[in-house]
Design an enzyme around this catalytic site. Structure first.
Site, PDB file in Angstrom:
ATOM      1  N   LYS A  56     -16.079  -1.049   3.685  1.00 31.72           N
ATOM      2  CA  LYS A  56     -16.219  -2.393   4.263  1.00 31.72           C
ATOM      3  C   LYS A  56     -17.143  -2.341   5.475  1.00 31.72           C
ATOM      4  O   LYS A  56     -17.257  -1.295   6.121  1.00 31.72           O
ATOM      5  CB  LYS A  56     -14.842  -2.895   4.742  1.00 31.72           C
ATOM      6  CG  LYS A  56     -13.872  -3.247   3.634  1.00 31.72           C
ATOM      7  CD  LYS A  56     -12.572  -3.792   4.206  1.00 31.72           C
ATOM      8  CE  LYS A  56     -11.573  -4.120   3.109  1.00 31.72           C
ATOM      9  NZ  LYS A  56     -12.012  -5.193   2.196  1.00 31.72           N
ATOM     10  N   ARG A  85      -5.065  -4.145  -6.403  1.00 33.30           N
ATOM     11  CA  ARG A  85      -4.648  -4.363  -7.786  1.00 33.30           C
ATOM     12  C   ARG A  85      -4.282  -3.056  -8.471  1.00 33.30           C
ATOM     13  O   ARG A  85      -3.478  -3.049  -9.405  1.00 33.30           O
ATOM     14  CB  ARG A  85      -5.756  -5.132  -8.542  1.00 33.30           C
ATOM     15  CG  ARG A  85      -7.068  -4.393  -8.590  1.00 33.30           C
ATOM     16  CD  ARG A  85      -8.241  -5.304  -8.977  1.00 33.30           C
ATOM     17  NE  ARG A  85      -8.642  -6.201  -7.879  1.00 33.30           N
ATOM     18  CZ  ARG A  85      -9.570  -7.148  -7.994  1.00 33.30           C
ATOM     19  NH1 ARG A  85     -10.191  -7.341  -9.164  1.00 33.30           N
ATOM     20  NH2 ARG A  85      -9.880  -7.903  -6.961  1.00 33.30           N
ATOM     21  N   ASP A  93      -3.253  -5.194   5.748  1.00 36.88           N
ATOM     22  CA  ASP A  93      -3.302  -5.153   4.285  1.00 36.88           C
ATOM     23  C   ASP A  93      -1.972  -4.708   3.661  1.00 36.88           C
ATOM     24  O   ASP A  93      -1.856  -4.619   2.444  1.00 36.88           O
ATOM     25  CB  ASP A  93      -4.461  -4.247   3.833  1.00 36.88           C
ATOM     26  CG  ASP A  93      -5.077  -4.715   2.531  1.00 36.88           C
ATOM     27  OD1 ASP A  93      -4.887  -5.893   2.165  1.00 36.88           O
ATOM     28  OD2 ASP A  93      -5.750  -3.896   1.866  1.00 36.88           O
ATOM     29  N   ASP A 110     -12.992  -0.777  -3.247  1.00 39.49           N
ATOM     30  CA  ASP A 110     -12.344  -1.712  -2.337  1.00 39.49           C
ATOM     31  C   ASP A 110     -11.385  -2.655  -3.082  1.00 39.49           C
ATOM     32  O   ASP A 110     -10.591  -3.350  -2.458  1.00 39.49           O
ATOM     33  CB  ASP A 110     -13.411  -2.506  -1.579  1.00 39.49           C
ATOM     34  CG  ASP A 110     -12.870  -3.150  -0.314  1.00 39.49           C
ATOM     35  OD1 ASP A 110     -11.718  -2.840   0.052  1.00 39.49           O
ATOM     36  OD2 ASP A 110     -13.607  -3.946   0.301  1.00 39.49           O
ATOM     37  N   LYS A 153       2.291  -5.562  -1.724  1.00 37.69           N
ATOM     38  CA  LYS A 153       1.211  -4.598  -1.483  1.00 37.69           C
ATOM     39  C   LYS A 153       1.396  -3.942  -0.111  1.00 37.69           C
ATOM     40  O   LYS A 153       1.351  -4.616   0.920  1.00 37.69           O
ATOM     41  CB  LYS A 153      -0.143  -5.312  -1.562  1.00 37.69           C
ATOM     42  CG  LYS A 153      -1.348  -4.451  -1.179  1.00 37.69           C
ATOM     43  CD  LYS A 153      -2.676  -5.230  -1.335  1.00 37.69           C
ATOM     44  CE  LYS A 153      -3.871  -4.450  -0.812  1.00 37.69           C
ATOM     45  NZ  LYS A 153      -5.151  -5.204  -0.917  1.00 37.69           N
ATOM     46  N   GLU A 176      -8.667  -2.061  -4.436  1.00 36.22           N
ATOM     47  CA  GLU A 176      -7.615  -1.051  -4.576  1.00 36.22           C
ATOM     48  C   GLU A 176      -6.229  -1.660  -4.671  1.00 36.22           C
ATOM     49  O   GLU A 176      -5.316  -1.042  -5.221  1.00 36.22           O
ATOM     50  CB  GLU A 176      -7.667  -0.092  -3.369  1.00 36.22           C
ATOM     51  CG  GLU A 176      -6.915  -0.551  -2.111  1.00 36.22           C
ATOM     52  CD  GLU A 176      -7.418  -1.861  -1.505  1.00 36.22           C
ATOM     53  OE1 GLU A 176      -8.592  -2.212  -1.745  1.00 36.22           O
ATOM     54  OE2 GLU A 176      -6.628  -2.546  -0.823  1.00 36.22           O
TER      55      GLU A 176
HETATM   56  N1  BES Z   1      -7.590  -6.120   1.302  1.00 32.56           N
HETATM   57  C1  BES Z   1      -8.704  -6.705   0.670  1.00 32.56           C
HETATM   58  C2  BES Z   1      -8.604  -8.228   0.566  1.00 32.56           C
HETATM   59  C3  BES Z   1      -8.643  -9.001   1.846  1.00 32.56           C
HETATM   60  C4  BES Z   1      -9.808  -9.632   2.231  1.00 32.56           C
HETATM   61  C5  BES Z   1      -7.527  -9.160   2.606  1.00 32.56           C
HETATM   62  C6  BES Z   1      -9.832 -10.380   3.376  1.00 32.56           C
HETATM   63  C7  BES Z   1      -7.552  -9.909   3.768  1.00 32.56           C
HETATM   64  C8  BES Z   1      -8.719 -10.528   4.145  1.00 32.56           C
HETATM   65  C9  BES Z   1      -8.837  -6.154  -0.748  1.00 32.56           C
HETATM   66  O1  BES Z   1      -8.415  -4.864  -0.924  1.00 32.56           O
HETATM   67  C10 BES Z   1     -10.289  -6.187  -1.060  1.00 32.56           C
HETATM   68  O2  BES Z   1     -11.018  -5.470  -0.447  1.00 32.56           O
HETATM   69  N2  BES Z   1     -10.677  -7.026  -2.017  1.00 32.56           N
HETATM   70  C11 BES Z   1     -12.032  -7.158  -2.398  1.00 32.56           C
HETATM   71  C12 BES Z   1     -12.088  -7.213  -3.920  1.00 32.56           C
HETATM   72  C13 BES Z   1     -13.475  -7.180  -4.474  1.00 32.56           C
HETATM   73  C14 BES Z   1     -14.097  -5.822  -4.229  1.00 32.56           C
HETATM   74  C15 BES Z   1     -13.417  -7.470  -5.949  1.00 32.56           C
HETATM   75  C16 BES Z   1     -12.589  -8.444  -1.808  1.00 32.56           C
HETATM   76  O3  BES Z   1     -11.884  -9.455  -1.816  1.00 32.56           O
HETATM   77  O4  BES Z   1     -13.708  -8.414  -1.323  1.00 32.56           O
HETATM   78 ZN    ZN Z   2      -6.901  -4.199   0.284  1.00 26.22          ZN
HETATM   79 MG    MG Z   3      -9.879  -3.406  -0.525  1.00 30.55          MG
END
Ligand code: BES
Ligand code: ZN
Ligand code: MG
Length: 503
Positions: free
Chosen positions: A283, A357, A294, A353, A271, A355
């Site tokens: 966020k 996936r 990320d 958020d 990613k 994104e």
């Molecule tokens: N990049 C984040 C995941 C992340 C969280 C990385 C904390 C490092 C530390 C990812 O894109 C994300 O925002 N995931 C969301 C998914 C949710 C909306 C289903 C998450 O984990 O909150």
């Molecule tokens: Zn992310």
């Molecule tokens: Mg995200």
């Protein structure tokens, strides 16, 4: 930095400002595993009445240390004894930390060269353990300082040379371990540098340029697609994420042709989300700066390709890195949008958020075009994985039990651990959508698993595993060879896994 190997016979006469020696614990007492000549030399320099005190002060718990100054004109000026813990439970990770402690010791003394003697190693582990010492030492020396104008301060800390001592009959094993450790430590450090670069520097364009640069340096094949080629390849989900930003997306393909031309390749997918603000599902601002990390999966895949090329691994390995920002402008994807994908599946975007996936989905579909032997992706994908496993292991989930097991073993051997979570069909229902083929989020429960269920929709029937590295890619960096921030995870794990497939 320079790494040489020397005969341990000359160790007592070997001029060095700092010699680092290991202390083990064996049968409840401290034990220094060194040749007799050196032991005599040390005891002779310790004043007779002090010897009991010296014996008492040499500690063997992991990371405990004692600094001794030697009296003689020639040979080591100082010896730093570093504890490695119980001899019977010694593993690569202990040696990696030992290498890290040695460098930290040199740093705090301000010496410019360092000599490490890892002790009398058994021949079966000599190569593996010396590799680990050098990995630890190389990683410990890394620092992210390219944006600091006060370079002198940082230059002072730099070690000019690092020597690792070895004796017969294991000298040749030690020597090849050193070579491998240097390459793997260097690859991990390269991932850390890419990770650490801020979002305004490490854009998708920048990652493409870095991939091209290492490709020509290490003899890899490279292709970097821009928006037009990405469109021509029908990567609609990647485009949907990137349409909210004025930075152009990139899709990077790196190839190491180490095997027979008709051997199915191992495909790594990372990613490369260079800054994740969350999009319209924005966020919270507190801690958002961490989202420069990320793209850690992408950084690690680029660095892994560098590592396998430098090692001359006899496998065909391909790295795919979908790169984008996740921001907000007037064209940004909105919650409720239904987007397409290279796979042909439609996706209801409930949360912008989620994104990672989306961009991985198209990369995984692209991976299928190589008819791979296996696909492994790594991504800072969910906060949920941090809840599940904390910062000590990545989650591994996949369609093939043997592949998951191979990754778990590679994780243990490399010190970058991963632990399995289930991918049962029942979880897939959480992604059902009323209006599209699937939704991009699966609700609050089992977030790391439903994210993997999403990815599974895009891998066809290929053997595939996913590493969720959100809790391990960056962090406090408490180990001797780490620093706060980028950790390079899972570069060592991936290289170890690919090498494990060489036989
Ligand atoms: N990049 C984040 C995941 C992340 C969280 C990385 C904390 C490092 C530390 C990812 O894109 C994300 O925002 N995931 C969301 C998914 C949710 C909306 C289903 C998450 O984990 O909150
Ligand atoms: Zn992310
Ligand atoms: Mg995200």
């Amino acid at each position: 930095m320079d790494i040489v190997h020397l005969h341990s016979k000359v160790i007592a006469e070997h001029d060095t400002p700092l010699l680092v020696l290991p202390v083990y614990e064996e049968n409840d007492s401290s034990f220094i595993s060194i040749p007799d000549e050196l032991a005599h030399e040390i005891y002779n320099t310790v004043d007779g009445s002090m010897r009991p005190m010296f014996k008492e002060d040499v500690k063997s718990k992991m990371g405990e240390s004692l600094l001794v100054y030697l009296r003689s004109d020639a040979g080591p000026q100082r010896i730093l004894f570093v504890g490695l813990g119980e001899k019977s439970s010694l593993d690569s990770e202990s040696l990696r930390r030992f290498g890290g402690h040695a460098v930290r010791g040199a740093e705090s003394l301000g010496v410019s060269s360092l000599t490490i003697y890892p002790g009398c190693l058994e021949s079966e582990v000599a190569k593996e353990f010396s590799q680990a010492v050098v990995e630890g030492a190389v990683m410990a020396q890394w620092d992210y300082n390219e944006m600091k104008t006060d370079l002198k301060k940082n230059k002072d800390k730099l070690l000019e040379s690092l020597e690792v001592l070895a004796e017969e009959p294991i000298a040749s094993q030690v020597k090849s371990g050193i070579e491998v450790g240097k390459i793997i430590g260097g690859a991990s450090n390269f991932a850390r540098t890419l990770q650490s670069r801020p979002g305004n520097v490490a854009t998708p364009t920048h990652l493409g340029e870095e991939a091209s640069r290492i490709a020509s340096e290490y003899g890899l094949k490279v292709m970097v697609m821009g928006p037009e080629e990405i469109k021509a390849n029908d990567m609609q989900a990647l485009l949907a994420v990137s349409q909210g930003s004025s930075e152009e997306p990139r899709f990077i393909i790196l190839e190491h042709e180490g095997g027979n031309p008709d051997d199915p390749p191992l495909v790594l997918v990372g990613k490369g989300l260079t800054f994740d603000a969350g999009g319209l599902s924005i966020k919270p601002s507190s801690g958002m700066e961490d989202m420069i990390f990320d793209m850690s999966g992408g950084a690690s895949v680029i660095a892994t390709l560098q590592g396998v090329a430098a090692l001359g691994v006899s496998k065909n390995v391909i790295g795919l890195i979908p790169c984008s920002e996740n921001l907000i402008n007037g064209a940004a994807m909105k919650p409720g949008d239904i987007i397409g994908s290279k796979e042909g599946k439609t996706i209801e975007v409930i949360n912008t958020d989620a994104e990672g996936r989306l961009i991985l989905a198209d990369a995984l579909s692209y991976a299928q075009s190589f008819s791979p032997a296996a696909i492994v992706d790594c991504a800072t994908l969910t906060g949920a994985v941090v809840v599940a496993l904390g910062h000590h292991a990545a989650a591994v989930l996949g369609t093939d039990a043997d592949l998951v097991e191979e990754l778990k073993i590679a994780g243990e051997r490399s010190g970058e651990r991963c632990w399995p979570l289930p991918l049962w069909d029942e979880y897939r229902q959480q992604l059902d959508s009323e209006v599209a083929d699937l939704s991009n989020v699966g609700g609050r429960s089992a977030g790391a698993i439903t994210a993997a269920c999403f990815l599974k929709e895009f891998v066809g029937d290929y053997k595939w595993a996913h590493l969720d590295i959100a809790g391990t890619a960056y962090g406090e960096g408490k180990l001797s060879y780490q620093r706060k921030g980028a950790l390079g995870f899972p570069t060592r794990l991936l290289i170890e896994w690919i090498r494990s497939r060489e036989e």
